[in-house]
Write a protein that holds these residues in place. Structure first.
Motif, PDB file in Angstrom:
ATOM      1  N   ARG A 129      44.861  70.129  16.940  1.00  0.00           N
ATOM      2  CA  ARG A 129      43.499  69.654  17.176  1.00  0.00           C
ATOM      3  C   ARG A 129      42.595  70.260  16.103  1.00  0.00           C
ATOM      4  O   ARG A 129      42.739  71.429  15.763  1.00  0.00           O
ATOM      5  CB  ARG A 129      43.023  70.073  18.561  1.00  0.00           C
ATOM      6  N   VAL A 160      45.349  61.365  11.145  1.00  0.00           N
ATOM      7  CA  VAL A 160      44.196  62.046  11.734  1.00  0.00           C
ATOM      8  C   VAL A 160      43.234  61.003  12.282  1.00  0.00           C
ATOM      9  O   VAL A 160      42.960  59.991  11.630  1.00  0.00           O
ATOM     10  CB  VAL A 160      43.471  62.909  10.679  1.00  0.00           C
ATOM     11  N   GLY A 161      42.716  61.262  13.479  1.00  0.00           N
ATOM     12  CA  GLY A 161      41.733  60.354  14.061  1.00  0.00           C
ATOM     13  C   GLY A 161      41.221  60.887  15.382  1.00  0.00           C
ATOM     14  O   GLY A 161      41.678  61.911  15.885  1.00  0.00           O
ATOM     15  N   ARG A 162      40.271  60.188  15.937  1.00  0.00           N
ATOM     16  CA  ARG A 162      39.717  60.541  17.243  1.00  0.00           C
ATOM     17  C   ARG A 162      40.613  59.963  18.332  1.00  0.00           C
ATOM     18  O   ARG A 162      41.064  58.825  18.225  1.00  0.00           O
ATOM     19  CB  ARG A 162      38.320  59.961  17.396  1.00  0.00           C
ATOM     20  N   ILE A 197      45.418  57.170  18.568  1.00  0.00           N
ATOM     21  CA  ILE A 197      44.258  57.180  17.682  1.00  0.00           C
ATOM     22  C   ILE A 197      44.157  55.820  17.002  1.00  0.00           C
ATOM     23  O   ILE A 197      45.138  55.091  16.903  1.00  0.00           O
ATOM     24  CB  ILE A 197      44.319  58.305  16.619  1.00  0.00           C
ATOM     25  N   SER A 226      38.740  65.717  16.183  1.00  0.00           N
ATOM     26  CA  SER A 226      39.846  64.839  15.817  1.00  0.00           C
ATOM     27  C   SER A 226      41.173  65.514  16.154  1.00  0.00           C
ATOM     28  O   SER A 226      41.229  66.726  16.352  1.00  0.00           O
ATOM     29  CB  SER A 226      39.804  64.523  14.320  1.00  0.00           C
ATOM     30  N   CYS A 248      36.475  69.487  14.613  1.00  0.00           N
ATOM     31  CA  CYS A 248      35.528  68.365  14.706  1.00  0.00           C
ATOM     32  C   CYS A 248      35.816  67.444  15.887  1.00  0.00           C
ATOM     33  O   CYS A 248      35.068  66.510  16.142  1.00  0.00           O
ATOM     34  CB  CYS A 248      35.542  67.563  13.413  1.00  0.00           C
TER      35      CYS A 248
END
Length: 56
Positions: A20, A36-38, A5, A25, A23
């Motif tokens: 997971r 937390v991130g994409r 990420i 992310s 949203c």
């Protein structure tokens, strides 16, 4: 599974996926902290000998 990420345009972090989020992310645990991130890449399976021990 491992994933990467982006925390900023210049800082990326890679580690096992903790969970997971709805949203899209993901949460990665690295050295006892959660990030937390994409995801930047498709998750890669973690070899069995590198998987963290299951928590009871």
């Amino acid at each position: 599974m491992l994933a990467t990420i982006a925390l900023s345009p210049y800082v990326h972090i890679q580690g096992p996926i903790s969970r997971r989020l709805p949203c899209g992310s993901i949460v990665i645990t690295h050295e006892g902290r959660e990030y937390v991130g994409r995801p930047l890449n498709a998750p890669t399976p973690v070899p069995a000998h590198l998987r963290p021990a299951a928590q009871a």
